[in-house]
Design a protein around this motif. Structure first.
Motif, PDB file in Angstrom:
ATOM      1  N   GLU A   1      39.328   5.833 -15.298  1.00 41.23           N
ATOM      2  CA  GLU A   1      38.344   6.624 -15.635  1.00 41.23           C
ATOM      3  C   GLU A   1      37.327   5.308 -16.429  1.00 41.23           C
ATOM      4  OE1 GLU A   1      37.654  10.257 -18.812  1.00 41.23           O
ATOM      5  OE2 GLU A   1      39.562   8.956 -18.748  1.00 41.23           O
ATOM      6  N   ARG A   2      37.829   4.371 -17.035  1.00 42.61           N
ATOM      7  CA  ARG A   2      37.060   3.274 -17.535  1.00 42.61           C
ATOM      8  C   ARG A   2      36.267   2.486 -16.511  1.00 42.61           C
ATOM      9  NH1 ARG A   2      41.206   0.363 -20.699  1.00 42.61           N
ATOM     10  NH2 ARG A   2      42.543   2.191 -20.655  1.00 42.61           N
ATOM     11  N   GLN A   3      36.765   2.357 -15.520  1.00 42.55           N
ATOM     12  CA  GLN A   3      36.212   1.689 -14.309  1.00 42.55           C
ATOM     13  C   GLN A   3      34.964   2.562 -13.638  1.00 42.55           C
ATOM     14  OE1 GLN A   3      39.262   1.170 -11.249  1.00 42.55           O
ATOM     15  NE2 GLN A   3      40.000  -1.099 -12.260  1.00 42.55           N
ATOM     16  N   ILE A   4      35.343   3.795 -13.619  1.00 39.05           N
ATOM     17  CA  ILE A   4      34.145   4.576 -13.196  1.00 39.05           C
ATOM     18  C   ILE A   4      33.006   4.827 -13.952  1.00 39.05           C
ATOM     19  CG2 ILE A   4      33.785   7.117 -12.435  1.00 39.05           C
ATOM     20  CD1 ILE A   4      36.381   7.290 -11.251  1.00 39.05           C
ATOM     21  N   ALA A   5      33.259   4.790 -15.258  1.00 39.97           N
ATOM     22  CA  ALA A   5      32.166   4.713 -16.491  1.00 39.97           C
ATOM     23  C   ALA A   5      31.425   3.384 -16.309  1.00 39.97           C
ATOM     24  CB  ALA A   5      33.070   4.949 -17.857  1.00 39.97           C
ATOM     25  N   VAL A   6      32.198   2.387 -16.286  1.00 39.69           N
ATOM     26  CA  VAL A   6      31.473   0.875 -15.994  1.00 39.69           C
ATOM     27  C   VAL A   6      30.564   1.111 -14.855  1.00 39.69           C
ATOM     28  CG1 VAL A   6      31.652  -1.378 -15.746  1.00 39.69           C
ATOM     29  CG2 VAL A   6      33.113  -0.274 -17.620  1.00 39.69           C
ATOM     30  N   GLU A   7      31.227   1.522 -13.704  1.00 31.76           N
ATOM     31  CA  GLU A   7      30.321   1.409 -12.428  1.00 31.76           C
ATOM     32  C   GLU A   7      29.122   2.587 -12.633  1.00 31.76           C
ATOM     33  OE1 GLU A   7      32.811   2.249  -9.132  1.00 31.76           O
ATOM     34  OE2 GLU A   7      33.990   0.456  -9.347  1.00 31.76           O
ATOM     35  N   ALA A   8      29.304   3.567 -13.164  1.00 34.66           N
ATOM     36  CA  ALA A   8      28.277   4.586 -13.464  1.00 34.66           C
ATOM     37  C   ALA A   8      27.083   4.079 -14.179  1.00 34.66           C
ATOM     38  CB  ALA A   8      28.939   5.852 -13.901  1.00 34.66           C
ATOM     39  N   GLU A   9      27.597   3.300 -15.273  1.00 41.37           N
ATOM     40  CA  GLU A   9      26.651   2.441 -16.032  1.00 41.37           C
ATOM     41  C   GLU A   9      25.785   1.690 -15.737  1.00 41.37           C
ATOM     42  OE1 GLU A   9      24.379   2.089 -19.481  1.00 41.37           O
ATOM     43  OE2 GLU A   9      25.651   3.831 -19.297  1.00 41.37           O
ATOM     44  N   ALA A  10      26.509   1.006 -14.883  1.00 41.02           N
ATOM     45  CA  ALA A  10      25.745  -0.286 -13.856  1.00 41.02           C
ATOM     46  C   ALA A  10      24.575   0.507 -13.026  1.00 41.02           C
ATOM     47  CB  ALA A  10      26.626  -0.977 -13.137  1.00 41.02           C
ATOM     48  N   ALA A  11      25.135   1.589 -12.518  1.00 40.32           N
ATOM     49  CA  ALA A  11      24.084   2.269 -11.265  1.00 40.32           C
ATOM     50  C   ALA A  11      22.887   2.971 -12.125  1.00 40.32           C
ATOM     51  CB  ALA A  11      25.131   3.429 -10.622  1.00 40.32           C
ATOM     52  N   HIS A  12      23.542   3.460 -13.247  1.00 37.69           N
ATOM     53  CA  HIS A  12      22.028   4.118 -14.240  1.00 37.69           C
ATOM     54  C   HIS A  12      21.233   2.816 -14.364  1.00 37.69           C
ATOM     55  CE1 HIS A  12      23.125   8.028 -14.708  1.00 37.69           C
ATOM     56  NE2 HIS A  12      24.620   7.710 -14.956  1.00 37.69           N
ATOM     57  N   GLU A  13      21.802   1.580 -14.642  1.00 40.35           N
ATOM     58  CA  GLU A  13      20.665   0.566 -15.106  1.00 40.35           C
ATOM     59  C   GLU A  13      20.005   0.146 -13.801  1.00 40.35           C
ATOM     60  OE1 GLU A  13      23.007  -2.789 -16.768  1.00 40.35           O
ATOM     61  OE2 GLU A  13      23.800  -1.482 -18.487  1.00 40.35           O
ATOM     62  N   GLN A  14      20.911   0.195 -12.638  1.00 39.99           N
ATOM     63  CA  GLN A  14      19.778  -0.344 -11.366  1.00 39.99           C
ATOM     64  C   GLN A  14      18.944   0.909 -11.317  1.00 39.99           C
ATOM     65  OE1 GLN A  14      23.216  -0.519  -8.351  1.00 39.99           O
ATOM     66  NE2 GLN A  14      23.390  -2.833  -9.043  1.00 39.99           N
ATOM     67  N   ILE A  15      19.273   1.941 -11.243  1.00 41.25           N
ATOM     68  CA  ILE A  15      18.261   2.889 -11.021  1.00 41.25           C
ATOM     69  C   ILE A  15      17.020   3.123 -11.954  1.00 41.25           C
ATOM     70  CG2 ILE A  15      17.943   5.562 -11.408  1.00 41.25           C
ATOM     71  CD1 ILE A  15      21.000   5.856 -10.393  1.00 41.25           C
ATOM     72  N   ALA A  16      17.304   2.606 -13.299  1.00 39.27           N
ATOM     73  CA  ALA A  16      16.163   2.347 -14.305  1.00 39.27           C
ATOM     74  C   ALA A  16      15.310   1.387 -13.863  1.00 39.27           C
ATOM     75  CB  ALA A  16      16.651   2.055 -15.534  1.00 39.27           C
ATOM     76  N   GLN A  17      15.914   0.336 -13.321  1.00 38.23           N
ATOM     77  CA  GLN A  17      15.038  -0.913 -12.939  1.00 38.23           C
ATOM     78  C   GLN A  17      14.400  -0.545 -11.522  1.00 38.23           C
ATOM     79  OE1 GLN A  17      18.064  -3.947 -12.268  1.00 38.23           O
ATOM     80  NE2 GLN A  17      18.018  -4.646 -14.314  1.00 38.23           N
ATOM     81  N   LEU A  18      14.856   0.099 -10.591  1.00 41.15           N
ATOM     82  CA  LEU A  18      14.382   0.500  -9.548  1.00 41.15           C
ATOM     83  C   LEU A  18      13.175   1.508  -9.780  1.00 41.15           C
ATOM     84  CD1 LEU A  18      17.360   1.105  -6.843  1.00 41.15           C
ATOM     85  CD2 LEU A  18      15.473  -0.797  -7.014  1.00 41.15           C
TER      86      LEU A  18
END
Length: 143
Positions: free
Chosen positions: A20-37
């Protein structure tokens, strides 16, 4: 076997919590990438809009072709002889020899006068005021 089903079930919640923590970290990274894009896409859209406005502005401008810069006319050397030579040259379309210019200027056809006129013709040709189309033949430059 050292552990029973109870022990396996006890490890499962810990594994699920790690996952669950790994998925949360991956989701946060994906959100950051989406914000940058999103920022990148906004910048590209703004650039495309600027180009569209510039193109429309350019198309609305009147179609005026810039005129070629005028080439300065070379300065005519002073003296009445050069003025007379240019007047004789302006009266004819055919290239002239020094002898023909002397005749048109009512000069004596003696070698000294012919040589002096030839020197002036060559000086005018050197300044670009006349063209020496062939050796000894002078005419006004063609545009």
């Amino acid at each position: 076997m050292s552990g029973g089903p109870q022990q396996t079930l006890g490890v499962l919640p810990a594994r699920l919590e790690v996952r669950e923590r790994q998925i949360a970290v991956e989701a946060e990274a994906a959100h950051e990438q989406i914000a940058q894009l999103t920022v990148l896409l906004d910048g590209l859209a703004q650039g495309a809009e600027h180009i569209t406005i510039t193109r429309k502005t350019l198309l609305e401008l009147p179609d005026e072709t810039p005129s070629a810069p005028a080439t300065p006319t070379p300065a005519l050397p002073g003296g009445p002889a050069c003025q007379q030579i240019m007047a004789v040259s302006a009266e004819t379309d055919a290239p002239l020899r020094a002898r023909n210019v002397c005749e048109a200027m009512d000069l004596d056809l003696v070698p000294n006068d012919i040589d002096n006129v030839r020197i002036r013709l060559k000086r005018l040709a050197g300044r670009g005021i006349l063209d020496e189309t062939e050796p000894g033949l002078f005419s006004r430059p063609r545009p």
